[in-house]
Write a protein that holds these residues in place. Structure first.
Motif, PDB file in Angstrom:
ATOM      1  N   ALA A 225      17.634  28.987 -64.167  1.00 15.12           N
ATOM      2  CA  ALA A 225      17.366  29.029 -62.727  1.00 15.12           C
ATOM      3  C   ALA A 225      18.587  28.589 -61.929  1.00 15.12           C
ATOM      4  O   ALA A 225      19.320  27.689 -62.337  1.00 15.12           O
ATOM      5  CB  ALA A 225      16.183  28.128 -62.391  1.00 15.12           C
TER       6      ALA A 225
ATOM      7  N   THR B  20      10.986  31.392 -62.610  1.00  8.15           N
ATOM      8  CA  THR B  20      12.154  30.935 -63.369  1.00  8.15           C
ATOM      9  C   THR B  20      13.474  31.495 -62.845  1.00  8.15           C
ATOM     10  O   THR B  20      14.511  31.284 -63.436  1.00  8.15           O
ATOM     11  CB  THR B  20      12.012  31.335 -64.846  1.00  8.15           C
TER      12      THR B  20
ATOM     13  N   HIS C 262      15.417  27.900 -57.924  1.00 10.23           N
ATOM     14  CA  HIS C 262      14.909  26.540 -57.884  1.00 10.23           C
ATOM     15  C   HIS C 262      15.428  25.836 -56.644  1.00 10.23           C
ATOM     16  O   HIS C 262      16.622  25.874 -56.378  1.00 10.23           O
ATOM     17  CB  HIS C 262      15.373  25.772 -59.131  1.00 10.23           C
TER      18      HIS C 262
ATOM     19  N   ARG D  31      10.544  27.632 -56.715  1.00 11.01           N
ATOM     20  CA  ARG D  31      10.009  26.389 -57.280  1.00 11.01           C
ATOM     21  C   ARG D  31      10.632  25.210 -56.521  1.00 11.01           C
ATOM     22  O   ARG D  31      11.822  25.223 -56.209  1.00 11.01           O
ATOM     23  CB  ARG D  31      10.342  26.280 -58.769  1.00 11.01           C
TER      24      ARG D  31
ATOM     25  N   ARG E 281      15.628  21.502 -67.878  1.00  6.25           N
ATOM     26  CA  ARG E 281      14.270  22.033 -67.935  1.00  6.25           C
ATOM     27  C   ARG E 281      14.221  23.519 -67.569  1.00  6.25           C
ATOM     28  O   ARG E 281      13.431  24.280 -68.121  1.00  6.25           O
ATOM     29  CB  ARG E 281      13.375  21.228 -67.002  1.00  6.25           C
ATOM     30  N   TYR E 282      15.077  23.918 -66.616  1.00  5.93           N
ATOM     31  CA  TYR E 282      15.107  25.319 -66.177  1.00  5.93           C
ATOM     32  C   TYR E 282      16.554  25.830 -66.235  1.00  5.93           C
ATOM     33  O   TYR E 282      17.189  26.046 -65.196  1.00  5.93           O
ATOM     34  CB  TYR E 282      14.542  25.451 -64.764  1.00  5.93           C
TER      35      TYR E 282
END
Length: 624
Positions: free
Chosen positions: A412, A11, A14, A370, A408-409
């Motif tokens: 990040a 997390t 990204h 990610r 969503r993140y």
């Protein structure tokens, strides 16, 4: 077993990839032939992204192809002689009738005695004969004998009605129906679960095999395959069929189709709908048979619709298993112009299955990042649900994806990497959209920057090969979704786009109309990321190759990049378009650029997160 990263690590950062329209040639690249360490005879045309890997396995390619005297004087002599006078080995088969899920049946002919003589883990080869062919054909039996001498188990897949295989339902087979093939592969695989499974197909069987490989993609149970005399493009094959001496072949195949059909005509009694049973029974050409029966059985509007949607050339870019394609340049039935030579996997329609994307994904993942790959509408089998595709300047989809990922993140840091046209979109987004500020950094690679110049270069010399290949890929995606564009009005020219010979044809027929431009030139002029790079406020690394044939060096906005304190430009003297076959991982590993990209992004992440790993001030340390 893969090691799972701790949630905290997942997390903190990204990486966002945008390969949306990256233009690359990752499988069938003629340049690779010149790089091969093993030489093949100049009488042979050998190419492919796997050239260096597989060429050393062959023991005959260094010798010329020399057809037998007299026969070699004419393509028809060679074709007919092989069909009528080639020896047919004596092979004893044991037949197994496999009932399919729809109530039909196919026949599997195994070599008698193999169960006793071969171990369960012996490599197993499934053979798919051509149209109306079966285990009695000479070319099939010769392959059976050769494979058997190598200790391989072989099984011949006789399609419905072929090789005296029973027909139990009012349906035969088609050039694109994969249900039977899927069931045969599943059946053989479950029977010999410890054996590596392979397949070879001839002519129409080759077309079906390649379609199957593409459909299954990385999930395919086959470890490798061979396609021989594949027509690839059934539209072109149909055209060739109806010219000159080729009409003889057409009549011969239609005779075989009639003979098979008449044996089972009772199953088709009183068939309603658009079936024309009398026409199928008395067909004078393969197209007449397909118009009367095949296209109706499999839900196509016409024989032409059936042919255009059954071309394995439109799907070969999705093949993820080793595939050897063998063709004859003078094949009268599978014309050479139908071979998808230069860009079997073009990146103008690129996505998460592309090699350069996956190499970057692996490198980022190894560093604990990610990764998400943005597959645009229609690319990498992404669905198309409205009559609109994508363009070089439409930023709505990219903005929606960025908003989704950020939501969503939310904790990040977000970074972006774009290739080719994906890079063009990314740079425009960074320079034009407020959402561009959400990125903590970005990388642009092989960006055409000025689409007018890129279009000019795509129309010159060898570059026309890329142009045709990319246009074919675009039209191939469109053809999958033609029903969405039925009866669409205005300036649309769907036939032009669906049969585009150049990217410009496609853009004129579809793209420029969809996005409100008066002409292709206006569309290209208004889609140049070079016009917006001066407004980029996000750290941006641009990597270009001076000899890029598609993103020309003269199009790089050097002065604007130099004047923007957020931008860094690296130009390599060579590298082609998304090639960069150099460095310690050459020739088959990741591109030379990948370590630089991740060093740059990791430096930015370290700066934002307050951690330092000795990277120094990267923007100043790179020598441009």
């Amino acid at each position: 077993m893969a090691t799972k990263l701790p949630i905290a690590a997942l997390t903190t950062k990204h990486l966002f990839f945008t390969p949306v329209q990256a233009t690359t040639l990752t499988r069938y690249n003629t340049v690779a032939a010149m790089m091969s360490a093993t030489q093949y005879h100049p009488s042979l045309d050998v190419s492919g992204g796997a050239l260096d890997t597989f060429l050393p396995a062959f023991t005959t390619l260094n010798r010329p192809y020399e057809a037998y005297p007299v026969i070699r004087s004419n393509t028809h002599l060679e074709t007919i002689f092989a069909n009528f006078f080639r020896s047919t080995p004596d092979v004893r088969f044991r037949r197994e009738c496999l009932r399919t899920k729809d109530g039909g049946a196919v026949s599997l002919d195994w070599v008698a005695g193999d169960d006793r003589n071969l171990s369960p883990n012996s490599p197993t080869l499934i053979l798919l004969p051509g149209l109306t062919g079966g285990s009695e054909d000479s070319y099939v039996r010769h392959m059976v004998v050769r494979a058997r001498k190598k200790g391989w188990r072989t099984v011949v897949f006789n399609g419905r009605g072929c090789g005296d295989s029973p027909v139990t339902t009012p349906q035969f087979y088609s050039a694109s129906y994969l249900g039977d093939t899927s069931e045969v592969v599943e059946h053989v695989s479950s029977r010999y679960p410890d054996a590596n499974l392979y397949a070879a197909g001839w002519s129409l069987g080759a077309n079906i095999l390649v379609l199957y490989l593409a459909q299954e993609s990385s999930r395919c149970r086959l470890s490798g395959a061979v396609s021989l005399c594949n027509p690839f493009n059934l539209v072109l094959a149909d055209e060739a069929f109806r010219k000159g001496f080729n009409i003889i072949y057409d009549k011969s195949l239609s005779s075989s189709l009639r003979r098979i059909f008449r044996k089972h005509a009772l199953l088709f009694e009183e068939m309603g709908g658009e079936y024309n049973i009398p026409a199928a029974v008395n067909c004078k050409s393969a197209k007449e048979f397909d118009e009367a029966l095949t296209r109706v059985s499999f839900g196509f509007k016409s024989a032409d619709d059936y042919y255009s949607k059954s071309c394995s050339s439109d799907f070969i870019q999705h093949v993820c298993k080793p595939l050897l394609c063998i063709q004859a340049s003078n094949d009268p039935i599978a014309p050479a112009r139908g071979i998808p030579r230069e860009a079997i996997k073009p990146g103008l329609t690129g996505g998460s299955d592309d090699s350069y994307v996956r190499h970057m994904l692996v490198r980022a993942r190894n560093k604990g990042w990610r990764v998400v790959v943005f597959n645009s509408r229609g690319c990498a089998d992404s669905p198309v649900t409205t009559p609109q595709m994508y363009s070089a300047s439409f930023l709505g989809d990219l903005d929606a994806v960025v908003n989704h990922v950020v939501a969503r993140y939310p904790k990040a840091n977000l970074y972006g990497v774009g290739w080719s046209m994906g890079a063009n979109l990314l740079v425009q987004y960074l320079g034009k959209e407020a959402g561009g500020r959400r990125f903590s950094g970005a990388v642009s690679m092989c960006n055409p920057f000025d689409l007018v110049m890129s279009d000019e270069d795509l129309c010159k010399g060898f570059n026309r090969i890329y142009n045709r290949s990319l246009a074919k890929a675009l039209s191939g995606i469109l053809k999958k979704h033609l029903m969405l564009f039925e009866d669409i009005g205005g300036d649309y020219n769907i036939p032009l786009a669906a049969n585009a010979q150049t990217i410009r044809d496609y853009d004129d027929g579809l793209t420029r109309v969809s996005f409100g431009f008066k002409s292709v030139d206006e569309y290209l002029q208004n889609s140049c990321s070079a016009n917006f790079i001066k407004y980029v406020r996000t750290p941006l690394l641009c990597i270009q190759a001076k000899n890029d044939p598609i993103a020309p060096d003269r199009a790089i906005p050097r002065e604007d990049i130099k004047g923007n304190p957020n931008c860094l430009l690296v130009v390599t003297p060579k590298g082609g378009h998304l090639g960069w076959v150099a460095g310690e991982n050459a020739p088959r590993g990741c591109p030379w650029t990948d370590p630089m990209v991740m060093d740059f992004l990791q430096h930015l992440e370290n700066e934002r997160s307050g951690t330092h790993q000795g990277t120094g001030n990267l923007l100043q340390s790179v020598n441009v």
